[in-house]
Design a protein around this motif. Sequence first.
Motif, PDB file in Angstrom:
ATOM      1  N   LYS A  88       0.632  10.309   4.326  1.00  0.00           N
ATOM      2  CA  LYS A  88      -0.252  10.693   5.424  1.00  0.00           C
ATOM      3  C   LYS A  88       0.608  11.109   6.603  1.00  0.00           C
ATOM      4  CE  LYS A  88      -4.076   7.533   4.319  1.00  0.00           C
ATOM      5  NZ  LYS A  88      -4.859   6.365   4.828  1.00  0.00           N
ATOM      6  N   ARG A  89       0.136  12.125   7.317  1.00  0.00           N
ATOM      7  CA  ARG A  89       0.850  12.614   8.488  1.00  0.00           C
ATOM      8  C   ARG A  89       0.207  12.083   9.766  1.00  0.00           C
ATOM      9  NH1 ARG A  89      -0.921  17.224   5.816  1.00  0.00           N
ATOM     10  NH2 ARG A  89       0.556  18.093   4.298  1.00  0.00           N
ATOM     11  N   GLU A  90       1.014  11.950  10.820  1.00  0.00           N
ATOM     12  CA  GLU A  90       0.522  11.599  12.162  1.00  0.00           C
ATOM     13  C   GLU A  90      -0.451  10.426  12.114  1.00  0.00           C
ATOM     14  OE1 GLU A  90       1.341  12.921  15.208  1.00  0.00           O
ATOM     15  OE2 GLU A  90       2.913  14.048  14.181  1.00  0.00           O
ATOM     16  N   VAL A  91       0.071   9.280  11.713  1.00  0.00           N
ATOM     17  CA  VAL A  91      -0.760   8.094  11.493  1.00  0.00           C
ATOM     18  C   VAL A  91      -0.864   7.268  12.779  1.00  0.00           C
ATOM     19  CG1 VAL A  91      -0.988   5.967  10.177  1.00  0.00           C
ATOM     20  CG2 VAL A  91      -0.111   8.027   9.074  1.00  0.00           C
ATOM     21  N   VAL A  92      -2.095   6.944  13.176  1.00  0.00           N
ATOM     22  CA  VAL A  92      -2.311   6.116  14.362  1.00  0.00           C
ATOM     23  C   VAL A  92      -1.938   4.671  14.026  1.00  0.00           C
ATOM     24  CG1 VAL A  92      -4.011   5.205  15.987  1.00  0.00           C
ATOM     25  CG2 VAL A  92      -4.140   7.596  15.246  1.00  0.00           C
ATOM     26  N   TYR A  93      -1.023   4.103  14.830  1.00  0.00           N
ATOM     27  CA  TYR A  93      -0.622   2.709  14.638  1.00  0.00           C
ATOM     28  C   TYR A  93      -1.264   1.810  15.684  1.00  0.00           C
ATOM     29  CZ  TYR A  93       2.216  -1.496  14.448  1.00  0.00           C
ATOM     30  OH  TYR A  93       2.626  -2.809  14.369  1.00  0.00           O
ATOM     31  N   SER A  94      -1.280   2.253  16.927  1.00  0.00           N
ATOM     32  CA  SER A  94      -1.914   1.495  18.002  1.00  0.00           C
ATOM     33  C   SER A  94      -2.505   2.494  18.990  1.00  0.00           C
ATOM     34  CB  SER A  94      -0.890   0.586  18.698  1.00  0.00           C
ATOM     35  OG  SER A  94       0.138   1.366  19.307  1.00  0.00           O
ATOM     36  N   ASN A  95      -3.119   1.980  20.052  1.00  0.00           N
ATOM     37  CA  ASN A  95      -3.799   2.893  20.984  1.00  0.00           C
ATOM     38  C   ASN A  95      -2.841   3.818  21.726  1.00  0.00           C
ATOM     39  OD1 ASN A  95      -2.621   1.017  22.644  1.00  0.00           O
ATOM     40  ND2 ASN A  95      -4.495   0.445  23.725  1.00  0.00           N
ATOM     41  N   ASP A  96      -1.527   3.534  21.679  1.00  0.00           N
ATOM     42  CA  ASP A  96      -0.569   4.410  22.367  1.00  0.00           C
ATOM     43  C   ASP A  96       0.545   4.917  21.454  1.00  0.00           C
ATOM     44  OD1 ASP A  96       0.780   2.024  21.962  1.00  0.00           O
ATOM     45  OD2 ASP A  96       1.718   2.004  23.947  1.00  0.00           O
ATOM     46  N   THR A  97       0.374   4.739  20.142  1.00  0.00           N
ATOM     47  CA  THR A  97       1.467   5.102  19.233  1.00  0.00           C
ATOM     48  C   THR A  97       0.967   5.725  17.937  1.00  0.00           C
ATOM     49  OG1 THR A  97       2.779   3.244  20.066  1.00  0.00           O
ATOM     50  CG2 THR A  97       3.517   4.245  18.005  1.00  0.00           C
ATOM     51  N   ARG A  98       1.589   6.840  17.585  1.00  0.00           N
ATOM     52  CA  ARG A  98       1.431   7.431  16.254  1.00  0.00           C
ATOM     53  C   ARG A  98       2.799   7.472  15.593  1.00  0.00           C
ATOM     54  NH1 ARG A  98      -2.963  11.338  15.268  1.00  0.00           N
ATOM     55  NH2 ARG A  98      -4.431  11.253  16.989  1.00  0.00           N
ATOM     56  N   PHE A  99       2.828   7.262  14.293  1.00  0.00           N
ATOM     57  CA  PHE A  99       4.046   7.456  13.524  1.00  0.00           C
ATOM     58  C   PHE A  99       3.932   8.769  12.755  1.00  0.00           C
ATOM     59  CE2 PHE A  99       4.256   2.620  13.486  1.00  0.00           C
ATOM     60  CZ  PHE A  99       5.178   2.580  14.522  1.00  0.00           C
ATOM     61  N   ASP A 100       5.074   9.396  12.498  1.00  0.00           N
ATOM     62  CA  ASP A 100       5.063  10.707  11.857  1.00  0.00           C
ATOM     63  C   ASP A 100       4.467  10.672  10.454  1.00  0.00           C
ATOM     64  OD1 ASP A 100       6.206  12.129  13.999  1.00  0.00           O
ATOM     65  OD2 ASP A 100       8.202  11.456  13.444  1.00  0.00           O
ATOM     66  N   PHE A 101       4.811   9.623   9.695  1.00  0.00           N
ATOM     67  CA  PHE A 101       4.301   9.525   8.324  1.00  0.00           C
ATOM     68  C   PHE A 101       3.970   8.075   7.965  1.00  0.00           C
ATOM     69  CE2 PHE A 101       7.158  13.230   8.140  1.00  0.00           C
ATOM     70  CZ  PHE A 101       6.299  14.188   7.622  1.00  0.00           C
ATOM     71  N   GLU A 102       2.990   7.946   7.097  1.00  0.00           N
ATOM     72  CA  GLU A 102       2.751   6.684   6.401  1.00  0.00           C
ATOM     73  C   GLU A 102       2.859   6.985   4.909  1.00  0.00           C
ATOM     74  OE1 GLU A 102      -1.089   4.229   5.110  1.00  0.00           O
ATOM     75  OE2 GLU A 102      -0.877   4.331   7.298  1.00  0.00           O
ATOM     76  N   LEU A 103       3.749   6.283   4.236  1.00  0.00           N
ATOM     77  CA  LEU A 103       3.955   6.467   2.804  1.00  0.00           C
ATOM     78  C   LEU A 103       3.474   5.232   2.054  1.00  0.00           C
ATOM     79  CD1 LEU A 103       7.661   7.762   2.918  1.00  0.00           C
ATOM     80  CD2 LEU A 103       5.567   9.114   3.141  1.00  0.00           C
ATOM     81  N   ILE A 159       4.533   3.408  -1.380  1.00  0.00           N
ATOM     82  CA  ILE A 159       5.519   3.369  -2.456  1.00  0.00           C
ATOM     83  C   ILE A 159       5.466   1.997  -3.112  1.00  0.00           C
ATOM     84  CG2 ILE A 159       7.973   3.604  -3.035  1.00  0.00           C
ATOM     85  CD1 ILE A 159       8.291   5.247  -0.467  1.00  0.00           C
ATOM     86  N   ASN A 160       5.182   1.982  -4.406  1.00  0.00           N
ATOM     87  CA  ASN A 160       5.117   0.710  -5.151  1.00  0.00           C
ATOM     88  C   ASN A 160       4.229  -0.307  -4.446  1.00  0.00           C
ATOM     89  OD1 ASN A 160       6.934   1.773  -7.035  1.00  0.00           O
ATOM     90  ND2 ASN A 160       8.692   1.082  -5.834  1.00  0.00           N
ATOM     91  N   ASN A 161       3.050   0.170  -3.999  1.00  0.00           N
ATOM     92  CA  ASN A 161       2.061  -0.672  -3.325  1.00  0.00           C
ATOM     93  C   ASN A 161       2.528  -1.228  -1.986  1.00  0.00           C
ATOM     94  OD1 ASN A 161       0.020  -0.412  -5.325  1.00  0.00           O
ATOM     95  ND2 ASN A 161       1.124  -1.890  -6.605  1.00  0.00           N
ATOM     96  N   ARG A 162       3.612  -0.668  -1.437  1.00  0.00           N
ATOM     97  CA  ARG A 162       4.080  -1.036  -0.103  1.00  0.00           C
ATOM     98  C   ARG A 162       3.766   0.095   0.874  1.00  0.00           C
ATOM     99  NH1 ARG A 162       5.582  -5.845   1.635  1.00  0.00           N
ATOM    100  NH2 ARG A 162       7.239  -4.972   2.934  1.00  0.00           N
ATOM    101  N   LYS A 163       3.301  -0.289   2.068  1.00  0.00           N
ATOM    102  CA  LYS A 163       3.064   0.691   3.122  1.00  0.00           C
ATOM    103  C   LYS A 163       4.355   0.860   3.922  1.00  0.00           C
ATOM    104  CE  LYS A 163      -0.884   0.649   5.376  1.00  0.00           C
ATOM    105  NZ  LYS A 163      -1.937   0.296   6.364  1.00  0.00           N
ATOM    106  N   VAL A 164       4.774   2.118   4.083  1.00  0.00           N
ATOM    107  CA  VAL A 164       6.006   2.420   4.811  1.00  0.00           C
ATOM    108  C   VAL A 164       5.680   3.353   5.974  1.00  0.00           C
ATOM    109  CG1 VAL A 164       8.348   3.348   4.664  1.00  0.00           C
ATOM    110  CG2 VAL A 164       7.314   2.290   2.638  1.00  0.00           C
ATOM    111  N   PHE A 165       6.020   2.926   7.191  1.00  0.00           N
ATOM    112  CA  PHE A 165       5.900   3.807   8.350  1.00  0.00           C
ATOM    113  C   PHE A 165       7.235   4.517   8.537  1.00  0.00           C
ATOM    114  CE2 PHE A 165       2.647   0.573   9.680  1.00  0.00           C
ATOM    115  CZ  PHE A 165       1.559   1.423   9.571  1.00  0.00           C
TER     116      PHE A 165
END
Length: 239
Positions: free
Chosen positions: A114-129, A131-137
């Motif tokens: 996923k691209r441009e993932v909202v993490y908090s009300n003031d932060t987005r991360f470039d990608f959320e991946l 992998i092997n059932n693990r979420k990677v920011f």
Amino acid sequence: CNIFIIIHMIFKKKLIPVKFEKRYKRFFADVKKNSKILTAHCPNSGSMLGLLKKGNKSWISKSDNIKRKLKYTLEIINDGKSNVGVNTLIANKIIEEALLKGKIIEFKNIRKLKREVVYSNDTRFDFELKINNRKVFLEVKNVTLSREQGIAEFPDSITSRGLKHIKKLGLSIKHGHDAVVIFLIQREDCNFFKIAKDIDHKYYEAYNKNRKKGVKFIAYSCKVNSKKIEVEKKIKIIN
């Protein structure tokens, strides 16, 4: 979104060779084509330290969008040592292509991207991946600076945004996720990377602190030319 749509970071049109003149108002750059001065959009919020010498060989792209005030975009500058990709807006596209082609060895078996993932009300991360059932920011930082031969550095100016991202990635570790910063070196002449602690000591301190918390930091260099920019090889991070 599914990960089967691959973005190719090949320039749609042939880039126009020019000579660099000057940068001003942060996002404007004058370049010279033959004897004519053209004004181009400069899509880089950093200082571009070491790149802004008048007469440097450069390349610009031309947009067909009639609504754009500036139809040209500064894409590449040659600083006398290497072609350097200065358009930070394409850094994520370069990384996405590399991820989907398996060029980033740390990320195999990607199940979701996923691209441009909202993490908090003031932060987005470039990608959320996933992998092997693990979420990677994953956060991408574009690198253009090289003050010592063969060594790339980040940042090239104080980066409050970069500092915030490191701290937020550290928080995500606490919540059971994996967190990675990838330094994308849009240069061809570097075999090592380090944090420019003399430029932004707070960033350097946050880098060390959050590395101990479990945030991973990796670096890759690029092949940069007027046809395309693509990830080439992994670069060793040194202190």
